[in-house]
Design a protein around this motif. Structure first.
Motif, PDB file in Angstrom:
ATOM      1  N   TRP A 172      -2.792  -0.474  -2.963  1.00 21.15           N
ATOM      2  CA  TRP A 172      -1.619  -1.359  -2.974  1.00 21.15           C
ATOM      3  C   TRP A 172      -1.990  -2.606  -3.760  1.00 21.15           C
ATOM      4  O   TRP A 172      -3.004  -3.246  -3.482  1.00 21.15           O
ATOM      5  N   ILE A 173      -1.167  -2.961  -4.731  1.00 19.52           N
ATOM      6  CA  ILE A 173      -1.426  -4.116  -5.592  1.00 19.52           C
ATOM      7  C   ILE A 173      -0.504  -5.259  -5.195  1.00 19.52           C
ATOM      8  O   ILE A 173       0.700  -5.057  -5.052  1.00 19.52           O
ATOM      9  N   PRO A 174      -1.063  -6.461  -5.010  1.00 20.36           N
ATOM     10  CA  PRO A 174      -0.193  -7.608  -4.686  1.00 20.36           C
ATOM     11  C   PRO A 174       0.843  -7.843  -5.784  1.00 20.36           C
ATOM     12  O   PRO A 174       0.520  -7.786  -6.982  1.00 20.36           O
ATOM     13  N   TYR A 175       2.079  -8.075  -5.376  1.00 18.30           N
ATOM     14  CA  TYR A 175       3.151  -8.386  -6.316  1.00 18.30           C
ATOM     15  C   TYR A 175       3.127  -9.884  -6.578  1.00 18.30           C
ATOM     16  O   TYR A 175       3.062 -10.688  -5.662  1.00 18.30           O
ATOM     17  N   THR A 176       3.123 -10.237  -7.842  1.00 15.64           N
ATOM     18  CA  THR A 176       3.128 -11.657  -8.219  1.00 15.64           C
ATOM     19  C   THR A 176       4.287 -11.983  -9.120  1.00 15.64           C
ATOM     20  O   THR A 176       4.839 -11.150  -9.765  1.00 15.64           O
TER      21      THR A 176
END
Length: 87
Positions: A83-87
């Motif tokens: 899971w990749i942090p949304y920025t």
């Protein structure tokens, strides 16, 4: 960030109450595939629940959840097994 069909994003919060509030906000706004799911172990080792939704609508969801930002821990987009942090 674009997302393929069948790819999801999640929003994690400090309390279950805020997760339920986020679910209601996203459903009322018509965001696709909104449902409550366990927090993935790749995101947190804590037991808990999070709100999942279609990753294709992550920007819209982030905007809708802005009023809850004091309790928002993060928004993450599914990327294979991680899971990749949304920025």
């Amino acid at each position: 960030m674009s997302a393929a069909a069948g790819v999801f994003a999640i929003a994690t919060f400090q309390s279950t109450h805020m997760v339920l509030k986020a679910e209601k906000i996203l459903k009322e706004a018509g965001v696709a595939d909104v449902r409550l799911v366990p927090v993935p172990s790749q995101v947190s080792s804590d037991c808990g629940v999070t709100v999942r939704f279609a990753a294709a609508q992550v920007a819209r969801a982030a905007e809708l959840l802005r009023p809850l930002e004091d309790d928002l821990q993060g928004i993450f987009v599914e990327n294979g097994e991680s899971w990749i942090p949304y920025t």
